[in-house]
Design an enzyme around this catalytic site. Sequence first.
Site, PDB file in Angstrom:
ATOM      1  CG  MET A 171       1.920   7.974  -5.635  1.00 42.35           C
ATOM      2  SD  MET A 171       1.516   8.297  -3.921  1.00 42.35           S
ATOM      3  CE  MET A 171       2.375   9.836  -3.702  1.00 42.35           C
ATOM      4  CD  GLN A 228      -8.868  -2.457 -11.231  1.00 41.92           C
ATOM      5  OE1 GLN A 228      -8.226  -3.467 -11.454  1.00 41.92           O
ATOM      6  NE2 GLN A 228      -8.645  -1.704 -10.168  1.00 41.92           N
ATOM      7  CG  HIS A 231      -3.221   1.186  -2.132  1.00 44.93           C
ATOM      8  ND1 HIS A 231      -1.884   1.041  -2.406  1.00 44.93           N
ATOM      9  CD2 HIS A 231      -3.868   0.397  -3.028  1.00 44.93           C
ATOM     10  CE1 HIS A 231      -1.718   0.197  -3.409  1.00 44.93           C
ATOM     11  NE2 HIS A 231      -2.908  -0.202  -3.821  1.00 44.93           N
ATOM     12  CG  LEU A 240      -1.812  -1.259   1.330  1.00 48.67           C
ATOM     13  CD1 LEU A 240      -2.684  -1.173   2.578  1.00 48.67           C
ATOM     14  CD2 LEU A 240      -2.666  -1.447   0.085  1.00 48.67           C
TER      15      LEU A 240
HETATM   16  O1  PAF Z   1      -6.543  -2.558  -8.503  1.00 52.11           O
HETATM   17  C1  PAF Z   1      -6.199  -3.568  -7.864  1.00 52.11           C
HETATM   18  O2  PAF Z   1      -5.385  -3.514  -6.931  1.00 52.11           O
HETATM   19  C2  PAF Z   1      -6.793  -4.907  -8.234  1.00 52.11           C
HETATM   20  O3  PAF Z   1      -6.982  -5.017  -9.609  1.00 52.11           O
HETATM   21  C3  PAF Z   1      -8.090  -5.241  -7.481  1.00 52.11           C
HETATM   22  C4  PAF Z   1      -9.204  -4.256  -7.800  1.00 52.11           C
HETATM   23  C5  PAF Z   1      -7.816  -5.204  -5.970  1.00 52.11           C
HETATM   24  C6  PAF Z   1      -8.584  -6.631  -7.850  1.00 52.11           C
HETATM   25  O4  PAF Z   1      -7.656  -7.607  -7.528  1.00 52.11           O
END
Ligand code: PAF
Length: 282
Positions: free
Chosen positions: A186, A155, A37, A33
């Site tokens: 980052m 995503q 995050h 992280l």
């Molecule tokens: O973005 C990420 O870290 C990953 O693709 C996720 C959303 C945790 C799925 O494994």
Amino acid sequence: MQSVSEIKSLRSQIKAWRQQGLSIAFVPTMGNLHNGHFSLVEKAKNLADKVVVSIFVNPMQFGATEDLDSYPRTLDADKKGLADIGTDLVFTPTVEAIYPNGLEAQSYVDVPGVSMGYCGGARPGHFKGVATVVTKLFNMVQPDFACFGEKDYQQLQVIKTMVKDLSIPIEIVGVPTQREVSGLAMSSRNGYLSDNEKDTAKVLFQALSNAAKTLGSGNKDFANIEQQAKESLLQNGLTPDYFAIANAITLKPATLEDQQLVILAAAFLGKVRLIDNLQVSL
Ligand code: PAF
């Protein structure tokens, strides 16, 4: 902060919170992280009474030649960081808990359209792996909100489309990309870069910013803007994978009528694949 690795224990805590009438926001991660995050967790804290973070390096979203084995795993530091910023529960399931019958036997979720091209083209099966694990985690945590970084723009659109298509009752919240002072987005994979390489890597953001400026000035020669950007990446030490101007929602190539655009880019620096994007409103 509670730390839970069993699905059963997770479900019983979620049930207890629900019985108390508490709302839940969820941040799925693969660990290692960083401030990107932590900004998702801060957003989650503003949205709901309780914040759940998962840490799971999902094998289903890695290609056979990708960095699953070497992907950085820093669980103790991650847990400390999450506890320090007031996370309520961290969920750290094993691969066996998530895929008890193995990956081959696993039912999956495939999101057509927005999964195609860009990272979906370069990494076949990647978004199927992401959509499948996120659906499973959603079913385990059953949150009201789930936060995803805009850095992984494709995503985010895949998850938004999936939630809409499958009528999943969770609000998906996109959180702006956190950047180094240099502009570099980052990312856990920045850990693979030396200081010199990080200096080169900032060129990706510069190319995106230049393209955004050109679009903002009214230039709609998308193909030429993309070409210029790819050439400038090459000249500055990056090997472009794609640099594309697209409709911000459908991710189809931009048309002259589109008002909401996104510039999507991926480039290699040695073996490290960097991705970034910028949204542009005309
Ligand atoms: O973005 C990420 O870290 C990953 O693709 C996720 C959303 C945790 C799925 O494994």
